[in-house]
Design a protein around this motif. Structure first.
Motif, PDB file in Angstrom:
ATOM      1  N   GLY A  21      38.294  -6.547  47.684  1.00  0.00           N
ATOM      2  CA  GLY A  21      37.794  -7.350  48.780  1.00  0.00           C
ATOM      3  C   GLY A  21      37.285  -8.659  48.229  1.00  0.00           C
ATOM      4  N   ASP A  22      35.961  -8.860  48.333  1.00  0.00           N
ATOM      5  CA  ASP A  22      35.361 -10.027  47.710  1.00  0.00           C
ATOM      6  C   ASP A  22      35.464  -9.860  46.195  1.00  0.00           C
ATOM      7  N   ILE A  23      36.087 -10.821  45.538  1.00  0.00           N
ATOM      8  CA  ILE A  23      36.297 -10.707  44.098  1.00  0.00           C
ATOM      9  C   ILE A  23      35.052 -11.172  43.351  1.00  0.00           C
ATOM     10  N   THR A  24      34.445 -10.263  42.626  1.00  0.00           N
ATOM     11  CA  THR A  24      33.307 -10.564  41.770  1.00  0.00           C
ATOM     12  C   THR A  24      33.743 -10.295  40.332  1.00  0.00           C
ATOM     13  N   CYS A  25      33.640 -11.308  39.486  1.00  0.00           N
ATOM     14  CA  CYS A  25      34.165 -11.189  38.122  1.00  0.00           C
ATOM     15  C   CYS A  25      33.610  -9.970  37.403  1.00  0.00           C
ATOM     16  N   GLU A  26      32.318  -9.724  37.556  1.00  0.00           N
ATOM     17  CA  GLU A  26      31.681  -8.630  36.831  1.00  0.00           C
ATOM     18  C   GLU A  26      32.234  -7.270  37.228  1.00  0.00           C
ATOM     19  N   SER A  38      36.893 -15.847  41.277  1.00  0.00           N
ATOM     20  CA  SER A  38      36.037 -15.061  42.164  1.00  0.00           C
ATOM     21  C   SER A  38      36.054 -15.624  43.580  1.00  0.00           C
ATOM     22  N   SER A  39      35.497 -14.858  44.503  1.00  0.00           N
ATOM     23  CA  SER A  39      35.412 -15.307  45.890  1.00  0.00           C
ATOM     24  C   SER A  39      34.506 -16.524  46.036  1.00  0.00           C
ATOM     25  N   SER A  40      33.609 -16.711  45.089  1.00  0.00           N
ATOM     26  CA  SER A  40      32.724 -17.878  45.121  1.00  0.00           C
ATOM     27  C   SER A  40      33.415 -19.133  44.600  1.00  0.00           C
ATOM     28  N   GLU A  58      34.016  -4.601  22.433  1.00  0.00           N
ATOM     29  CA  GLU A  58      33.940  -4.341  23.856  1.00  0.00           C
ATOM     30  C   GLU A  58      34.222  -5.623  24.621  1.00  0.00           C
ATOM     31  N   TYR A  59      34.968  -5.498  25.702  1.00  0.00           N
ATOM     32  CA  TYR A  59      35.300  -6.647  26.534  1.00  0.00           C
ATOM     33  C   TYR A  59      34.578  -6.533  27.878  1.00  0.00           C
ATOM     34  N   GLN A  60      34.059  -7.659  28.350  1.00  0.00           N
ATOM     35  CA  GLN A  60      33.399  -7.696  29.646  1.00  0.00           C
ATOM     36  C   GLN A  60      33.861  -8.921  30.410  1.00  0.00           C
ATOM     37  N   CYS A  61      33.987  -8.774  31.724  1.00  0.00           N
ATOM     38  CA  CYS A  61      34.387  -9.885  32.581  1.00  0.00           C
ATOM     39  C   CYS A  61      33.125 -10.554  33.118  1.00  0.00           C
ATOM     40  N   LYS A  62      33.036 -11.871  32.952  1.00  0.00           N
ATOM     41  CA  LYS A  62      31.863 -12.615  33.385  1.00  0.00           C
ATOM     42  C   LYS A  62      32.270 -13.764  34.303  1.00  0.00           C
ATOM     43  N   THR A  63      31.309 -14.231  35.074  1.00  0.00           N
ATOM     44  CA  THR A  63      31.531 -15.390  35.937  1.00  0.00           C
ATOM     45  C   THR A  63      31.165 -16.656  35.176  1.00  0.00           C
ATOM     46  N   SER A  64      32.101 -17.611  35.093  1.00  0.00           N
ATOM     47  CA  SER A  64      31.829 -18.875  34.420  1.00  0.00           C
ATOM     48  C   SER A  64      31.226 -19.868  35.419  1.00  0.00           C
ATOM     49  N   GLU A  65      30.883 -21.034  34.938  1.00  0.00           N
ATOM     50  CA  GLU A  65      30.379 -22.090  35.822  1.00  0.00           C
ATOM     51  C   GLU A  65      31.488 -23.055  36.231  1.00  0.00           C
ATOM     52  N   GLY A  69      39.368 -25.636  42.913  1.00  0.00           N
ATOM     53  CA  GLY A  69      39.623 -26.089  44.271  1.00  0.00           C
ATOM     54  C   GLY A  69      39.827 -24.919  45.218  1.00  0.00           C
ATOM     55  N   SER A  70      39.605 -25.153  46.488  1.00  0.00           N
ATOM     56  CA  SER A  70      39.696 -24.083  47.478  1.00  0.00           C
ATOM     57  C   SER A  70      41.102 -23.517  47.603  1.00  0.00           C
ATOM     58  N   SER A  71      42.121 -24.287  47.217  1.00  0.00           N
ATOM     59  CA  SER A  71      43.502 -23.827  47.389  1.00  0.00           C
ATOM     60  C   SER A  71      43.874 -22.702  46.443  1.00  0.00           C
ATOM     61  N   VAL A  72      43.118 -22.509  45.358  1.00  0.00           N
ATOM     62  CA  VAL A  72      43.435 -21.432  44.422  1.00  0.00           C
ATOM     63  C   VAL A  72      42.255 -20.489  44.234  1.00  0.00           C
ATOM     64  N   GLY A  73      41.320 -20.492  45.162  1.00  0.00           N
ATOM     65  CA  GLY A  73      40.165 -19.617  45.067  1.00  0.00           C
ATOM     66  C   GLY A  73      40.501 -18.181  45.411  1.00  0.00           C
ATOM     67  N   GLU A  74      39.630 -17.264  45.001  1.00  0.00           N
ATOM     68  CA  GLU A  74      39.756 -15.824  45.261  1.00  0.00           C
ATOM     69  C   GLU A  74      41.156 -15.327  44.874  1.00  0.00           C
ATOM     70  N   HIS A  75      41.395 -15.307  43.593  1.00  0.00           N
ATOM     71  CA  HIS A  75      42.758 -15.058  43.111  1.00  0.00           C
ATOM     72  C   HIS A  75      42.745 -14.257  41.812  1.00  0.00           C
ATOM     73  N   ILE A  76      43.606 -13.253  41.738  1.00  0.00           N
ATOM     74  CA  ILE A  76      43.861 -12.536  40.490  1.00  0.00           C
ATOM     75  C   ILE A  76      45.284 -12.875  40.070  1.00  0.00           C
ATOM     76  N   GLU A  77      45.457 -13.451  38.884  1.00  0.00           N
ATOM     77  CA  GLU A  77      46.774 -13.938  38.475  1.00  0.00           C
ATOM     78  C   GLU A  77      47.785 -12.805  38.392  1.00  0.00           C
ATOM     79  N   THR A  78      48.997 -13.108  38.807  1.00  0.00           N
ATOM     80  CA  THR A  78      50.059 -12.105  38.818  1.00  0.00           C
ATOM     81  C   THR A  78      50.643 -11.898  37.424  1.00  0.00           C
ATOM     82  N   ASP A  79      51.247 -10.730  37.231  1.00  0.00           N
ATOM     83  CA  ASP A  79      51.911 -10.453  35.952  1.00  0.00           C
ATOM     84  C   ASP A  79      53.076 -11.415  35.738  1.00  0.00           C
TER      85      ASP A  79
END
Length: 203
Positions: A21-26, A38-40, A58-65, A69-79
């Motif tokens: 749903g809402d994509i949260t990096c963590e 992320s959705s933000s 260990e690998y962890q997913c974090k939110t960067s600063e 742009g809005s045109s590519v927001g909330e997106h998980i890159e495809t294989d």
């Protein structure tokens, strides 16, 4: 339903909401973190750390600063884009270093990547800009170099193509660092027009 099952159900629901749903990096697993947004509207980045034992990373997913742009927001890159653009899902952090590798820029600037993967193009457009380089100019130089190599191969009629000139890397010739070459390309290239083959990404 006992309390332990309720806790597992609750945690699972949070994870699914974050991933689907809402994509949260963590909430994203490490194998889809890199190149996700992320959705933000902030880019996710993969971080690694060594465990206390010192024998496991260990690998962890974090939110960067980094905001996109809005045109590519909330997106998980495809294989498909990961493969076409020569990316690595285990890329840690955000870096322009890969732009110094001709094999990478060849894939990034290919039509299968540049024309079909706006999220990736937006990322490297901005990373290149941070180095003072205009990505469309870098891609045009990459294509020109490839075309020149093909012409030299065809003109050789089966013989070895001409080697590099003294300015292109012979022993004793002055060498430029790849990063400096990128900057000089940007500062010395003509300003692109609307008729250019490669345009800046729309974000």
């Amino acid at each position: 339903m006992d309390s332990s099952m309720m806790i597992l159900f609750f945690v699972g629901s949070l994870f699914l909401q974050g991933a689907l749903g809402d994509i949260t990096c963590e909430y994203l697993p490490a194998n889809v973190c890199s190149f996700a947004i992320s959705s933000s509207g902030k880019r996710c980045l993969l971080e690694n750390s060594v465990t206390n034992e010192g024998n496991k990373v260990e690998y962890q997913c974090k939110t960067s600063e980094v905001v996109v742009g809005s045109s590519v927001g909330e997106h998980i890159e495809t294989d498909e884009c990961v493969e076409a653009c020569g990316l690595d899902r285990k890329s840690v952090g955000l870096s322009s270093d890969s732009l110094l590798e001709s094999s990478f820029t060849a894939k990034l600037c290919s039509s299968s990547c540049y024309q079909n993967c706006p999220n990736v193009v937006d990322l490297y457009f901005n990373l290149a800009a941070g180095e003072g380089v205009y990505l469309p100019d870098l891609c045009e130089k990459q294509r020109s170099h490839t075309r020149r190599d093909m012409i030299e191969l065809k003109s050789s009629n089966g013989e070895m193509a001409p080697g590099p000139s003294s300015e292109e890397g012979l022993v004793g010739a002055p060498q430029k660092s790849p990063r400096r070459a990128m900057v000089e390309l940007s500062s010395g290239a003509p300003t692109p027009t609307d008729d250019d083959d490669v345009a800046a990404p729309s974000v």
